[in-house]
Design a protein around this motif. Structure first.
Motif: not given
Length: 325
Positions: A228-232, A238-241, A315-322
């Protein structure tokens, strides 16, 4: 993970110089593995990996999963095989279909036969969300591969070898993925996206490696394990990067889906749900239905797709991962 499935084991990783292979080997070296064999066909990547991993427990085998004789030699004395080698880029598979079949399907057959004949204890094959209701050749070859590994548990007869499959979605920052691509071209001021409705499942390399280790311990043989994993949303990525960049919609590519799936309705009928993963059970007479204690059946009509997920990365979570990459 309470137990250590690698303790004092000899482990071989096909595609061992890839993103997953390197992360898995790094983890395995902390888990009292006896020996780990890197099996791949790129001598330069093996040379570079030797410089990075200076550990006497690592052995390097040049070889291709298409070459059954080489696999027989490499599997001598091996306890566990993690099969990560594949042709995985959709465009390359569409343009070179016979090569994709040779690596992803014939290679799977070679892995199975070599593992059985060499007395390997456990084999876990890595799959992909694209193998669920495939619309491109890569997904179709991985679906065929999944079917071969599940059926291999019947083919094995009285031998001890057991086979299972782990299926998950896009891996953050893996070689050839969208994250390094976006990072590379963001200076141009525009990021191309095929469709602004597009969603994907998202998992980190660390999570993928840990999921494989967990399932080495829990596997019976014949399961397809799905985390069970998240979607994005790809537009959010793109906005996060590069929030300063313009997004240009270029149209969906051949063989590309708007949304990915990991369990569809027909598979859901024989899937068991646990707190943080699903198990697609094989539809085979020998499968012990009482084996999966603690799980629950899925409701009629259930499908696990990236657009109907209960968990989403913003977006904030994606930015942290990237930024952690």
């Amino acid at each position: 993970m309470e137990k250590n499935p690698l303790m004092n084991k000899i482990v071989l990783v096909t595609g061992g110089t890839g993103s997953f292979g390197k992360k898995f080997i790094s983890k395995a070296l902390t888990l009292d593995v006896k020996k780990i064999i890197v099996f791949s066909r790129d001598e330069l990547k093996q040379y570079e990996m030797k410089q990075e991993f200076k550990d006497e427990r690592i052995r390097f085998f040049i070889g291709d999963v298409r070459d059954k004789e080489r696999l027989y030699r490499a599997f001598d004395g091996v306890d566990i095989v993690i099969h990560a080698a594949a042709m995985k880029h959709v465009d390359a598979c569409e343009y070179n279909p016979f090569e994709a079949v040779k690596t992803n399907i014939h290679g799977a057959q070679n892995i199975i036969e070599a593992a059985i004949d060499r007395g390997v204890e456990k084999v876990i094959a890595l799959s992909t969300d694209k193998a669920c209701s495939p619309v491109n050749l890569y997904g179709a070859t991985k679906l065929a591969s999944d079917k071969l590994f599940v059926a291999a548990n019947s083919y094995v007869g009285e031998k001890k070898t057991r086979f299972s499959v782990v299926r998950y979605g896009n891996v953050v920052g893996s070689r050839g993925s969208v994250v390094p691509f976006f990072k590379k071209i963001k200076e141009a001021g525009t990021l191309p996206i095929t469709d602004d409705r597009m969603t994907r499942f998202w998992i980190t390399l660390e999570q993928g490696v840990q999921f494989v280790l967990n399932n080495l311990e829990r596997m019976y043989g014949g399961e397809i394990f799905v985390p069970k994993i998240p979607s994005m949303k790809v537009t959010d990525l793109a906005k996060a990067i590069a929030p300063e960049c313009e997004i240009k919609i270029i149209g969906i590519r051949p063989g590309e889906k708007l949304h990915e799936a990991m369990i569809m309705e027909d598979d859901a009928r024989h899937t068991i749900e646990f707190d943080d993963y699903y198990v697609i059970q094989p539809e085979l007479a020998w499968w012990p239905q009482g084996q999966l204690n603690g799980g629950k059946a899925l409701p009629d009509g259930f499908a696990y797709t990236s657009d109907n997920n209960n968990e989403w990365l913003n977006i904030e979570q994606l930015r942290d991962l990237v930024e952690e990459m």
